[in-house]
Design an enzyme around this catalytic site. Structure first.
Site, PDB file in Angstrom:
ATOM      1  N   HIS A   1       0.858  -1.192   0.000  1.00  0.00           N
ATOM      2  CA  HIS A   1       0.000   0.000   0.000  1.00  0.00           C
ATOM      3  C   HIS A   1       0.889   1.234   0.000  1.00  0.00           C
ATOM      4  O   HIS A   1       1.585   1.493   0.975  1.00  0.00           O
ATOM      5  CB  HIS A   1      -0.922   0.003   1.230  1.00  0.00           C
ATOM      6  CG  HIS A   1      -1.910  -1.126   1.213  1.00  0.00           C
ATOM      7  ND1 HIS A   1      -3.107  -1.064   0.550  1.00  0.00           N
ATOM      8  CD2 HIS A   1      -1.864  -2.359   1.766  1.00  0.00           C
ATOM      9  CE1 HIS A   1      -3.771  -2.204   0.701  1.00  0.00           C
ATOM     10  NE2 HIS A   1      -3.035  -3.012   1.435  1.00  0.00           N
ATOM     11  N   LEU A   2       0.868   1.960  -1.105  1.00  0.00           N
ATOM     12  CA  LEU A   2       1.713   3.149  -1.219  1.00  0.00           C
ATOM     13  C   LEU A   2       0.952   4.432  -0.913  1.00  0.00           C
ATOM     14  O   LEU A   2       1.550   5.503  -0.838  1.00  0.00           O
ATOM     15  CB  LEU A   2       2.348   3.215  -2.611  1.00  0.00           C
ATOM     16  CG  LEU A   2       3.369   2.114  -2.917  1.00  0.00           C
ATOM     17  CD1 LEU A   2       3.926   2.280  -4.328  1.00  0.00           C
ATOM     18  CD2 LEU A   2       4.505   2.116  -1.902  1.00  0.00           C
TER      19      LEU A   2
ATOM     20  N   ASN B   1      -6.461   0.622  -3.254  1.00  0.00           N
ATOM     21  CA  ASN B   1      -7.340   1.386  -2.348  1.00  0.00           C
ATOM     22  C   ASN B   1      -6.778   2.762  -2.005  1.00  0.00           C
ATOM     23  O   ASN B   1      -6.696   3.149  -0.841  1.00  0.00           O
ATOM     24  CB  ASN B   1      -7.632   0.579  -1.078  1.00  0.00           C
ATOM     25  CG  ASN B   1      -6.397   0.283  -0.263  1.00  0.00           C
ATOM     26  OD1 ASN B   1      -5.281   0.341  -0.777  1.00  0.00           O
ATOM     27  ND2 ASN B   1      -6.570  -0.042   1.004  1.00  0.00           N
TER      28      ASN B   1
ATOM     29  N   ASP C   1      -8.567  -5.274  -2.631  1.00  0.00           N
ATOM     30  CA  ASP C   1      -7.967  -5.496  -1.308  1.00  0.00           C
ATOM     31  C   ASP C   1      -8.360  -4.430  -0.288  1.00  0.00           C
ATOM     32  O   ASP C   1      -8.309  -3.232  -0.574  1.00  0.00           O
ATOM     33  CB  ASP C   1      -6.452  -5.546  -1.401  1.00  0.00           C
ATOM     34  CG  ASP C   1      -5.834  -5.790  -0.044  1.00  0.00           C
ATOM     35  OD1 ASP C   1      -6.119  -6.843   0.535  1.00  0.00           O
ATOM     36  OD2 ASP C   1      -5.115  -4.904   0.452  1.00  0.00           O
TER      37      ASP C   1
ATOM     38  N   HIS D   1      -9.268 -10.505  -1.444  1.00  0.00           N
ATOM     39  CA  HIS D   1      -9.193 -10.267   0.010  1.00  0.00           C
ATOM     40  C   HIS D   1     -10.361 -11.058   0.590  1.00  0.00           C
ATOM     41  O   HIS D   1     -11.508 -10.626   0.514  1.00  0.00           O
ATOM     42  CB  HIS D   1      -9.322  -8.769   0.283  1.00  0.00           C
ATOM     43  CG  HIS D   1      -9.487  -8.400   1.723  1.00  0.00           C
ATOM     44  ND1 HIS D   1      -8.580  -7.631   2.407  1.00  0.00           N
ATOM     45  CD2 HIS D   1     -10.458  -8.689   2.630  1.00  0.00           C
ATOM     46  CE1 HIS D   1      -8.982  -7.454   3.661  1.00  0.00           C
ATOM     47  NE2 HIS D   1     -10.127  -8.083   3.824  1.00  0.00           N
TER      48      HIS D   1
ATOM     49  N   HIS E   1      -3.039 -12.542   1.545  1.00  0.00           N
ATOM     50  CA  HIS E   1      -2.831 -12.705   2.991  1.00  0.00           C
ATOM     51  C   HIS E   1      -3.645 -13.815   3.672  1.00  0.00           C
ATOM     52  O   HIS E   1      -4.507 -13.554   4.498  1.00  0.00           O
ATOM     53  CB  HIS E   1      -3.027 -11.385   3.733  1.00  0.00           C
ATOM     54  CG  HIS E   1      -4.228 -10.564   3.312  1.00  0.00           C
ATOM     55  ND1 HIS E   1      -5.494 -11.075   3.221  1.00  0.00           N
ATOM     56  CD2 HIS E   1      -4.317  -9.256   2.967  1.00  0.00           C
ATOM     57  CE1 HIS E   1      -6.332 -10.117   2.845  1.00  0.00           C
ATOM     58  NE2 HIS E   1      -5.634  -9.008   2.680  1.00  0.00           N
TER      59      HIS E   1
ATOM     60  N   ASP F   1       1.876  -6.840   2.484  1.00  0.00           N
ATOM     61  CA  ASP F   1       0.705  -6.060   2.929  1.00  0.00           C
ATOM     62  C   ASP F   1       1.178  -4.830   3.715  1.00  0.00           C
ATOM     63  O   ASP F   1       0.563  -4.427   4.706  1.00  0.00           O
ATOM     64  CB  ASP F   1      -0.264  -6.898   3.755  1.00  0.00           C
ATOM     65  CG  ASP F   1      -1.655  -6.264   3.845  1.00  0.00           C
ATOM     66  OD1 ASP F   1      -1.854  -5.191   3.233  1.00  0.00           O
ATOM     67  OD2 ASP F   1      -2.519  -6.821   4.525  1.00  0.00           O
TER      68      ASP F   1
ATOM     69  N   HIS G   1       0.514   3.931   8.271  1.00  0.00           N
ATOM     70  CA  HIS G   1      -0.522   4.834   8.772  1.00  0.00           C
ATOM     71  C   HIS G   1       0.144   5.981   9.524  1.00  0.00           C
ATOM     72  O   HIS G   1       1.176   5.785  10.157  1.00  0.00           O
ATOM     73  CB  HIS G   1      -1.472   4.115   9.731  1.00  0.00           C
ATOM     74  CG  HIS G   1      -2.392   3.150   9.045  1.00  0.00           C
ATOM     75  ND1 HIS G   1      -3.416   3.551   8.230  1.00  0.00           N
ATOM     76  CD2 HIS G   1      -2.424   1.796   9.042  1.00  0.00           C
ATOM     77  CE1 HIS G   1      -4.052   2.489   7.760  1.00  0.00           C
ATOM     78  NE2 HIS G   1      -3.469   1.410   8.229  1.00  0.00           N
TER      79      HIS G   1
ATOM     80  N   GLY H   1      -3.500  -2.325   9.982  1.00  0.00           N
ATOM     81  CA  GLY H   1      -2.364  -2.427   9.085  1.00  0.00           C
ATOM     82  C   GLY H   1      -1.034  -2.212   9.764  1.00  0.00           C
ATOM     83  O   GLY H   1      -0.950  -1.581  10.819  1.00  0.00           O
TER      84      GLY H   1
END
EC number: 3.5.2.3
Lengths: 443, 331
Positions: free
Chosen positions: A65-66, A97, A157, A184, A237, A310, A314, A329
């Site tokens: 997740h970038l 996302n 996801d 997911h 995952h 994954d 945050h 996360g």
């Protein structure tokens, strides 16, 4: 060796153990491995002493997740790419996302371009399966596949494609361009308000449980759908022992399913939730010791094909709060290889050649990435990760390249250090520190 | 004792010390001047993220009887509208010089989060967190049971435990912080606990708990429990399919008139009926049962103040001798 002149286009990696095997020299020139063998000499090439180091094909993450576009406070393509390089990755798949969701050719091309500009690693956008991840209608999968980003992996996801007819159609549709749906697996009704694994610990802590069956029932349905329409399914995952069993059964029947496990699910359990520290809040949740053992066994015997991080950074306020309020996360790019070494290699379950398979070759295959996951031999693209397996280091999230400080491994001592990362022949990491990105001129 | 977060981590000596101290506090509450000067100049904040007038005024009365200054902070916030973060609220209270924070929160673990973070130095008292624990409720329940158990056995209650006592806890165990706190404390004090509930209202994992689990209230009552604790059941649970209707729930798991009569007929004279309140009369407990001589509902409320006085005193006085308030009281 850390001050590579910009003009230096050739590197001689001397004496690296390829996949943990024989010691070999690797001559890197013009983006490819120009020569291999022992006693290779090359005038003008910068020599990198790889005595004691393991050489792996550059790592490939199928699940990153970038956060960009939309949540640049959490991560950007630039910072996430730096973290990837430091973790030994030469390619990452950016999950869809973001905000806006990567559900159009425009957004995936934007992310792809940002990755190219950053120049630390290949950034391969994952396209959303459904518009806005809403699970209602298909996104323009073909347009994303045909775009400059050449999307092949599609995933909602964070959300499950739970509608069975929509999942069926998605699996069928992507056959037109040999895509894969990365699911997911989370039955939404069984996980309404879920906070952690449902079991002995959730009972005591008084937290709404996320039962294993909510994952397993979706995987069971999806492998049967994949069989029925003869398409490819990838399961993100995987977190439970039961899921491993179902995937093993599906593979025995010849169903085209691949599966992924995260580093944290290979190690951590729901016992950590007793601290109520949201750094351990993740989706799917940390499970039990029995699940951890089954996941490790599944990865070792090939039931689970790959390790995907994954990586989910945050901002601090999303974790400095009550558990129920906290975001789900964990970061993972800069700890993944060390965690795999600890959980899989040092436990004797797999060798370094298997690490190369589950962290590079297999994910590159699922993502259909040209130039990644290739054997380290003459003519291959020079995507190479050099690891010092004897090194030990203490995890300090403050010192990471990712913006996320939410590492569940903070304070732990981990084995293995990424000493150098060669991305298309260019050292993005040298001496365990960031070097320079690959510029377009250097490509 | 630095904080009071749960009964799970309370050992027997600590639990008995709180109960014994509460006995001494109860004596104060029976005097004409119901006040001790022991926490003069100390500040207790009631930080309530969830409405609970009963618990709040109980803590308020307890703190005031110990002469502490009390600040009520109603920080009601929903999970959707976050508002100010717990961290900022805590740091605000710290800056205002709170010595103890009594926290009620809808999220399980919020008091533990407050206690283990570096946001605040104050002593933290859990006044009910989500579906996790409600330790002072369990302590006041144990206090009430201990007095009755001592009376039945013809002894004094000070220093005693609940060894040999049979307690049934009936109702929505899954969503009940009261049930969890009671189970751990009752086991620590030596009582035998039976949880009675519909299977849907027991948590997965209950099989690991140190108790007997039953789906049959009549069978449990026939076994002659010394105390029957009825838990509040929210009627809305039927909308999430936990049970078919409130009437069916009441028939199978409610303490109704029929069961009250059966208890009388069986000659179980000393069996007490408990309820943490507020009661749903006609759902989990009939009016006749709630108002019967067996009911300890009002004793529980009264004892709540004494137990909370004891907890605040032990947390804030820094004095490890439980006899201290008696000396104050006799002056």
């Amino acid at each position: 060796m850390s001050t590579a002149p910009e003009t230096s286009a050739a590197y001689l990696i001397r004496g690296a153990a390829i996949g943990g095997g024989d010691r070999t020299d690797l001559l890197v020139r013009d983006g490819i491995i120009a020569e291999t063998g022992t006693g290779v000499s090359a005038s003008g090439a910068e020599v990198i002493d790889a005595d004691g180091l393991v050489a792996l094909p550059g790592l490939v993450d199928l699940h990153t997740h970038l956060r960009e576009p939309g949540r640049e406070d959490a991560e950007t393509v630039e910072t996430g790419s730096r973290a990837a390089a430091l973790g030994g990755y030469t390619a990452v798949h950016a999950m869809a996302n973001s905000s806006p969701v990567a559900d159009t050719a425009g957004v995936v091309e934007q992310v792809f371009t940002l990755g190219q500009k950053a120049g630390w690693t290949d950034v391969r956008p994952v396209g959303a399966v459904t518009v806005g991840l809403a699970g209602e209608r298909l996104a323009e999968l073909g347009a994303m596949a045909d775009s400059r980003a050449r999307v092949r992996v599609f995933s909602d996801d964070g959300m499950c494609v739970h509608d069975p007819i929509l999942m069926r159609r998605a699996l069928e549709y992507v056959k037109a361009f040999d895509g894969v749906i990365a699911q997911h697996a989370q039955e939404p009704r069984l996980t309404d308000g879920a906070q952690m694994n449902e079991g002995a610990v959730s009972a005591v802590l008084g937290m709404t449980g996320w039962p294993a069956v909510a994952e397993e029932s979706i995987i069971a349905r999806d492998v049967l759908l994949a069989q029925h329409v003869d398409s490819r399914l990838h399961v993100c995952h995987v977190s439970t022992a039961g899921s491993v069993e179902i995937i093993r059964w599906a593979k025995q029947r010849g169903i085209k399913v691949t599966a992924e496990v995260t580093p944290h699910h290979l190690w951590l359990t729901d016992e950590l939730v007793r601290s109520y520290d949201p750094v351990y809040k993740v989706n799917p949740p940390l499970r039990t010791d029995e699940d951890v053992k089954a996941l490790r066994a599944g990865l070792a015997d090939g039931t689970i094909d790959i390790v995907g991080t994954d990586h989910a950074p945050h901002p601090s306020e999303a974790k400095e709060c009550e558990w129920a309020q906290a975001a789900m996360g964990m970061t993972g790019l800069e700890t993944a290889l060390s965690v795999v070494q600890h959980t899989m290699v040092e436990s004797g379950l797999v060798g370094w050649d298997d690490v190369a398979r589950v962290m590079s070759t297999a994910p590159a295959g699922i993502g259909q990435l040209a130039g990644h996951g290739q054997p380290l031999e003459t003519g291959s693209a020079a995507n190479i990760t050099l690891v010092d397996p004897a090194a030990r280091w203490q995890v300090d999230p403050q010192r990471m390249a990712t913006k996320g400080r939410n590492s569940p491994f903070a304070g732990r001592e981990l084995p293995g250090r990424v000493v150098a990362t060669f991305y298309r022949g260019h050292p993005t990491v040298l001496d365990g520190a960031l070097n320079t990105p690959l510029t377009s001129e250097g490509a | 004792m630095r904080h009071l977060l749960s009964t799970e981590d309370l050992d027997k000596a600590e639990a008995i010390r709180i109960l014994d101290t509460a006995e001494e506090m109860a004596a104060v509450s029976e005097r004409e001047v119901k006040k001790l000067p022991v926490l003069r100049g100390r500040t207790v904040v009631n930080l309530f993220f969830e409405d609970s007038t009963r618990t709040r005024i109980s803590f308020e009365a307890a703190a005031k009887r110990l002469s502490a200054d009390v600040i009520n902070f109603a920080a009601k916030g929903s999970s959707v509208s976050k508002g100010e973060s717990l961290k900022d609220t805590a740091q605000t209270l710290e800056a205002m010089g709170a010595d103890a924070v009594v926290i009620r929160h809808w999220a399980s673990g919020a008091p533990a989060r407050l206690a283990t973070s570096d946001w605040i130095d104050a002593a933290v008292v859990n006044a009910g967190d989500g579906t996790h624990e409600h330790p002072t409720q369990a302590l006041l329940d144990a206090f009430t049971m201990r007095r009755n158990w001592a009376r039945v056995n013809g002894t004094g209650s000070a220093g005693t435990d609940l060894a040999g006592m049979k307690v049934a806890v009936v109702g929505d165990v899954l969503h009940s912080r009261v049930a969890r706190s009671n189970l751990w404390l009752l086991r620590t004090l030596g009582a035998d606990v039976t949880l009675v509930a519909p299977p849907t209202l027991l948590p997965v994992g209950v099989e690991h708990w140190p108790c007997t689990v039953s789906y049959d209230l009549d069978e449990t009552l026939a076994g002659g429990p010394d105390a029957v604790m009825m838990l509040r059941v929210q009627g809305e649970r039927m909308n999430a399919a936990f049970f078919p209707s409130t009437r069916e729930y009441s028939r199978r798991w409610g303490f109704d008139d029929r069961r009250l009569a059966a208890l009388d007929a069986a000659g179980a004279k000393e069996t007490i009926i408990m309820h943490p309140g507020p009661m749903n009369r006609g759902l989990e407990i009939s009016a006749a049962a709630a108002d019967s001589p067996r009911s300890t509902v009002l004793q529980q409320v009264r004892n709540g103040v004494s137990v909370r006085m004891a907890a605040l005193y032990l947390l804030l006085s820094g004095d490890s001798t439980p006899a201290a308030p008696t000396q104050e009281a006799t002056r």
